[in-house]
Structure formats: structure tokens, C-alpha cells
Design an enzyme around this catalytic site. Structure first.
Site, PDB file in Angstrom:
ATOM      1  CD  GLU A 135      -1.745  -0.029   3.043  1.00 25.80           C
ATOM      2  OE1 GLU A 135      -1.933   1.168   3.290  1.00 25.80           O
ATOM      3  OE2 GLU A 135      -1.811  -0.866   4.320  1.00 25.80           O
ATOM      4  CB  SER A 199      -9.099   3.771   9.471  1.00 21.44           C
ATOM      5  OG  SER A 199      -9.852   3.243   8.201  1.00 21.44           O
ATOM      6  CB  SER A 202       1.904   5.839   7.379  1.00 20.45           C
ATOM      7  OG  SER A 202       1.154   4.436   7.399  1.00 20.45           O
ATOM      8  NE  ARG A 214       3.528   3.073   8.537  1.00 18.11           N
ATOM      9  CZ  ARG A 214       3.928   3.692  10.002  1.00 18.11           C
ATOM     10  NH1 ARG A 214       4.595   2.637  10.476  1.00 18.11           N
ATOM     11  NH2 ARG A 214       2.676   3.543  10.698  1.00 18.11           N
TER      12      ARG A 214
HETATM   13  P1  ADP Z   1      -8.377   3.900   5.092  1.00 22.61           P
HETATM   14  O1  ADP Z   1      -7.773   3.220   3.975  1.00 22.61           O
HETATM   15  O2  ADP Z   1      -7.974   3.552   6.190  1.00 22.61           O
HETATM   16  O3  ADP Z   1     -10.162   3.795   4.743  1.00 22.61           O
HETATM   17  P2  ADP Z   1      -9.034   6.552   3.975  1.00 22.61           P
HETATM   18  O4  ADP Z   1      -8.100   6.547   3.347  1.00 22.61           O
HETATM   19  O5  ADP Z   1      -9.842   6.231   3.264  1.00 22.61           O
HETATM   20  O6  ADP Z   1      -8.454   5.456   4.659  1.00 22.61           O
HETATM   21  O7  ADP Z   1      -9.747   7.352   5.525  1.00 22.61           O
HETATM   22  C1  ADP Z   1     -11.063   6.599   6.263  1.00 22.61           C
HETATM   23  C2  ADP Z   1     -11.331   7.781   6.693  1.00 22.61           C
HETATM   24  O8  ADP Z   1     -11.637   9.090   6.097  1.00 22.61           O
HETATM   25  C3  ADP Z   1     -11.823   7.608   8.078  1.00 22.61           C
HETATM   26  O9  ADP Z   1     -11.420   6.915   9.270  1.00 22.61           O
HETATM   27  C4  ADP Z   1     -13.176   8.686   7.957  1.00 22.61           C
HETATM   28  O10 ADP Z   1     -12.329   9.783   9.196  1.00 22.61           O
HETATM   29  C5  ADP Z   1     -12.778  10.387   6.789  1.00 22.61           C
HETATM   30  N1  ADP Z   1     -14.030   9.540   5.906  1.00 22.61           N
HETATM   31  C6  ADP Z   1     -14.165  10.731   5.127  1.00 22.61           C
HETATM   32  N2  ADP Z   1     -15.046  10.539   3.980  1.00 22.61           N
HETATM   33  C7  ADP Z   1     -16.039   9.035   4.696  1.00 22.61           C
HETATM   34  C8  ADP Z   1     -17.293   8.129   4.523  1.00 22.61           C
HETATM   35  N3  ADP Z   1     -17.840   8.642   3.498  1.00 22.61           N
HETATM   36  N4  ADP Z   1     -17.218   7.236   5.606  1.00 22.61           N
HETATM   37  C9  ADP Z   1     -16.186   6.892   6.214  1.00 22.61           C
HETATM   38  N5  ADP Z   1     -15.014   7.739   6.472  1.00 22.61           N
HETATM   39  C10 ADP Z   1     -14.995   8.376   5.502  1.00 22.61           C
END
Ligand code: ADP
Length: 375
Positions: A135, A199, A202, A214
Site C-alpha cells: 500500500e 483510518s 502513516s 516509513r
Molecule cells: P482507509 O484506507 O483506512 O479506509 P481512507 O484514506 O479512506 O483510509 O480514510 C478513511 C477515513 O476518512 C475515515 O476514518 C474517516 O475519518 C474519513 N472519511 C471521509 N469520508 C468518509 C465516508 N464517507 N465514510 C467514512 N469515513 C470517511
């Protein structure tokens, strides 16, 4: 190279802890011959994806992010950006199946934890093999590609006054509303710190396209913000949490330097309006009784954002970096966090650090996957 190119459709996918990001390459219809070569199933998939902006209950296409005139493996086309909650992967597979995906012999490039977790389901439901990518490799490849393609990709938030003058009244609250978005020329980016706020968080030191590591991270990220807002303010979506935070006041929740000192802590240059203790007022039952959902959401946003900002600043100064690039979907529809990060970066470094942001926020890992078709 077109002859031995992998069969369409081309997708790059990032199945993250919260959101699944899907980037779809729509080939340009150059001429009738190429059009005729496209099978009915491919045509249907293309039409379905490009003519809608919502898929099922929770899938969304971010039309404002669409990139036209992109060349991948000698084919010109358009990139489409689609997302849905990772909790809905099952529904997504059903939908893909109903569109005939299982009839296409296909491999798609995928990253994120879900590329491992759901590997079997992809084969079973839609006959798709997931070719897995790391990733962070995908993230950096995506950032560099999108930035090279889109002159408007990188931007920063300019303060109303030179950063050192924000130090005097009208102070942070008033200053934040006056920040303006400005383009940043990212053609000479190295070295920089890349902070991906998904979530979790990094932090990567990027010295050159294939030279990065990292350095740090924190589990207090976008997932923590949303989780705490659900618990404390009864939110049921990210958009709701952001809207509440935008209209709240964290000073009813956080204990400030002036709550403790009655003013500034002059000896060490700590202004009275700085947060001394996040959620520090919530030990008092009287204060708890008076606090609003908006204030709790705002305090949560400020706490999470400032913590990330402070770790990023320490990493940047340790590694002697001047540019800090923030990405990840926590920054989606969230100018407040971007401005807070911009303020924190420049205030605490006395103007030495610059916070930069990217238009395609959370999609870089998925783009990095799509680029594998280009090899
Ligand atoms: P991951 O790959 O860990 O899912 P993202 O870069 O997609 O990471 O980011 C996830 C974060 O984005 C969530 O924890 C929340 O804070 C935010 N977020 C933005 N839009 C949304 C959405 N529509 N639903 C849920 N979380 C969202």
C-alpha cells in the site's frame, strides 16, 4: 504495446480499513474499429460506471475528481474515482456480478488490507484475481503520477497575515476563517514528508520516487475521529461529524492555557488561547451538563488533528524536511482540519514548515494500483 496489454476493464483498487477506493480507466473511443472490438459486457460496465454517480446504496463516484486525457499503456482515456464503505464489499461483489464481471477473465491490481482479507471472495463471486501491491508503494506511485498529470493537484492554505503575525489578535478562530486556498508548484518536491491520514496514520520520508521509508505513524487517525464522534455526539456519518464540528466550539470542552493561567504563559511563549488539556473541562459535571454535540465533535476534530500535526512536525524537524504533504480521506470535505494543520505547521516551526494538500485526497493508493497496467 497495445497488443500484449492486459484485457479491459482496467481497475485499481484500494480496500482500506474504512473505505474502498476504486479507480476505473475509461478508454477513449478513438475510432469505430476500437469501439467494435469492445464486447457487450465491457460496454455495459463502461456505461454503468460513467453514466451514474451513485451505485447501490453506498457507492459514490467523485465526479469533481475525474481526470480526462490520461495515457496508460499507450491508451488515452479518463480516470473515474469511485468509493464505498469497505463494510459493503459483499454488496459491491454482488453488483459487479450482476453486471457480468464474472464472465470476463480478469486480474485487477489491488492494495490495502482488504486485498488480502477478501481475496477468496473476489475469486468466488466475480472470478477476479487480485494482484496485490504494497500500500505504501502504491500510495507514492499514485501521488507522483496524479501530481505530474494535474497542475492543480497540490495546494496550500495561505494565512490572512504572515504566520508570525497570527501570533497576535485576532488569534486562531478569526484567522482560520480567512485562510485562502492557493495552488502550489510541486514539480520539485523532494525531499518531503508524506502524511496519510486514513483510518490510522502513516508518515513517510520521500527522498526520490523509489527512495522512501516509513518514519512514524499513529493509531489516532480518521477512524478515531469518527469513532469518538459516534460515541460522544451520536453521529452516524463522517459528513455529519464534520458538519457538527464546523459549527461547534472546542473551548467549552478543552482546557486552555488561559483557563489555568488566567492569560498567557509568558515565560515559554504559550498563548492563552492554546489548548493546554484536550477534553480537560470534561472532568466537571457542570460543564458536561452544558456541552453540546457540536462542541464535542469540534473538540474531537481539534484533538485528533493537532496530535497528527504535532507528530508530523516532530518527524519533519528530525528529518530536516521543509514540506509536509497531507493526504487520506480524513481530509475529505474537511477544510477545518487542513487549516488547523497549516496553522500548526507554521506556528510551531516559526514559519519553517509548509503544509501541502492534494486534490485527490484518498485515491492515491488506488491510482498506484492502476499504474501497474502501464508497466
Ligand atoms: P482507509 O484506507 O483506512 O479506509 P481512507 O484514506 O479512506 O483510509 O480514510 C478513511 C477515513 O476518512 C475515515 O476514518 C474517516 O475519518 C474519513 N472519511 C471521509 N469520508 C468518509 C465516508 N464517507 N465514510 C467514512 N469515513 C470517511
Amino acid at each position: 504495446p497495445e497488443n500484449n496489454a492486459p484485457p479491459m476493464p482496467w481497475f485499481g483498487m484500494d480496500i482500506g480499513g474504512t473505505l474502498t477506493k476504486l479507480v476505473y480507466f475509461e478508454p477513449r473511443e478513438n475510432n469505430r474499429r476500437e469501439l467494435d472490438k469492445e464486447t457487450e459486457i465491457l460496454k455495459n460496465i463502461r456505461r454503468y460506471l460513467t453514466r451514474n454517480s451513485a451505485y447501490g446504496k453506498t457507492g459514490r463516484r467523485d465526479g469533481h475528481l475525474q481526470m480526462d486525457n490520461v495515457t496508460i499503456r499507450g491508451r488515452r482515456g479518463t480516470l473515474h474515482f469511485i468509493r464505498f464503505p469497505t463494510s459493503e464489499v459483499g454488496a459491491f461483489l454482488q453488483l459487479a456480478r450482476s453486471k457480468g464481471m464474472a464472465a470476463l477473465v480478469n486480474t485487477i491490481y489491488a492494495t490495502g488490507g482488504g486485498a488480502y482479507k477478501f481475496e477468496e471472495d473476489f475469486i468466488k463471486e466475480v472470478n477476479m484475481r487480485l494482484s496485490k501491491l504494497d500500500e505504501l508503494d502504491a500510495l507514492i506511485a499514485g501521488v507522483l503520477f496524479v501530481d505530474a498529470m494535474n497542475p492543480q493537484e497540490c495546494y496550500y492554505w495561505a494565512p490572512p497575515l504572515p504566520p508570525h503575525e497570527v501570533d497576535s489578535p485576532p488569534y486562531l478562530e478569526a484567522a482560520l476563517s480567512q485562510y485562502v486556498r492557493k495552488p502550489f508548484d510541486f514539480s520539485n518536491p523532494y525531499p518531503f514528508l508524506l502524511v496519510n491520514i486514513g483510518s490510522g496514520v502513516s508518515m513517510l520520508v520521500v527522498n526520490a520516487p523509489n527512495d522512501y521509508y516509513r518514519v512514524s505513524g499513529t493509531s489516532l487517525g480518521g477512524g478515531t475521529f469518527l469513532g469518538l464522534c459516534c460515541l460522544l455526539a451520536g453521529c452516524s456519518s463522517f459528513e455529519e461529524a464534520i458538519a457538527l464540528a464546523a459549527s461547534g466550539d472546542n473551548t467549552t470542552v478543552d482546557k486552555l492555557v488561559r483557563d489555568i493561567y488566567g492569560g498567557d504563559y509568558e515565560r515559554f511563549g504559550l498563548r492563552g488561547d492554546l489548548v493546554a488539556s484536550s477534553f480537560g473541562h470534561m472532568c466537571s459535571s457542570e460543564r458536561r451538563a452544558k456541552v453540546s454535540r457540536e462542541d464535542l465533535a469540534r473538540a474531537t476534530l481539534v484533538t485528533i488533528t493537532n496530535n497528527i500535526g504535532s507528530i508530523a512536525r516532530l518527524c519533519a524537524s528530525n528529518e530536516r524536511l521543509e514540506r509536509v504533504v497531507f493526504c487520506g480521506n480524513f481530509l475529505r470535505v474537511n477544510p477545518l482540519s487542513m487549516k488547523l494543520l497549516s496553522y500548526a505547521m507554521s506556528y510551531w516551526s516559526r514559519g519553517a514548515l509548509k503544509a501541502l494538500f492534494l486534490e485527490h485526497e484518498g485515491y492515491f493508493g488506488a491510482v498506484g494500483c492502476l499504474l501497474r497496467y502501464d508497466l
